[in-house]
Scaffold this active site. Structure first.
Site, short mmCIF file in Angstrom:
data_model
loop_
_atom_site.label_atom_id
_atom_site.label_comp_id
_atom_site.label_asym_id
_atom_site.label_seq_id
_atom_site.Cartn_x
_atom_site.Cartn_y
_atom_site.Cartn_z
N HIS A 1 45.75 12.40 11.10
CA HIS A 1 47.16 12.11 11.60
C HIS A 1 47.40 10.70 10.88
O HIS A 1 46.57 10.01 10.73
CB HIS A 1 46.84 11.65 13.14
CG HIS A 1 46.04 12.64 13.97
ND1 HIS A 1 46.79 13.91 14.28
CD2 HIS A 1 44.93 12.80 14.38
CE1 HIS A 1 46.03 14.52 15.19
NE2 HIS A 1 44.62 14.07 14.79
N SER B 1 33.78 24.66 12.50
CA SER B 1 34.50 23.94 13.43
C SER B 1 35.96 23.41 12.98
O SER B 1 37.20 24.13 13.20
CB SER B 1 33.78 22.79 14.16
OG SER B 1 34.22 22.33 15.25
N CYS C 1 29.46 22.48 12.97
CA CYS C 1 28.10 22.62 13.51
C CYS C 1 27.27 22.98 12.26
O CYS C 1 27.65 23.53 11.27
CB CYS C 1 28.56 24.01 14.49
SG CYS C 1 29.11 25.45 13.79
#
Length: 121
Positions: free
Chosen positions: A68, A63, A83
């Site tokens: 940030h 995934s 996943c």
């Protein structure tokens, strides 16, 4: 799809850490952490803001990792989703999260864990 989604908000991170202000430093830390835990990188993209701050993503076969930084506030948001289609990757996701937290050294954290899917339940 069954999986685990870890969402973090980190506060009081060291504003002097190069990972907070330089895209290549954050990219290197993320890629190394992903490799250390044994997840599969299929691509990455990091962007340097001026005068500071970084946004980046590592796309995984399992995934993704998105991160940030806001050096002016000493803050980071991080999103790790894996996943569990053929194997349970929960421990790898949690370890990846921990490695990056150790690198950015927040003094305060807020973490949410979302168990996604329900196929196996």
């Amino acid at each position: 799809m069954d999986g685990i989604h870890l969402l973090g908000e980190w506060y009081g991170c060291s504003v002097d850490a190069p990972e907070m202000t330089r895209a290549e430093s954050l990219r290197k830390a993320c890629v190394e952490a992903v490799q250390e835990v044994g997840l599969t990188i299929v691509g990455d993209r990091f962007h340097q803001f001026e005068p500071q701050g970084v946004t980046g993503a590592v796309i995984l076969a399992e995934s993704h990792l998105a991160i940030h930084t806001w050096p002016e506030m000493g803050s980071v948001t991080i999103d790790v989703y894996v996943c569990n289609y053929t194997t349970d990757n929960t421990t790898k996701a949690e370890r990846l999260f921990q490695l990056l937290e150790q690198k950015l050294r927040p003094s305060r954290t807020h973490i949410q864990t979302v168990h996604r899917g329900g196929v196996a339940s």
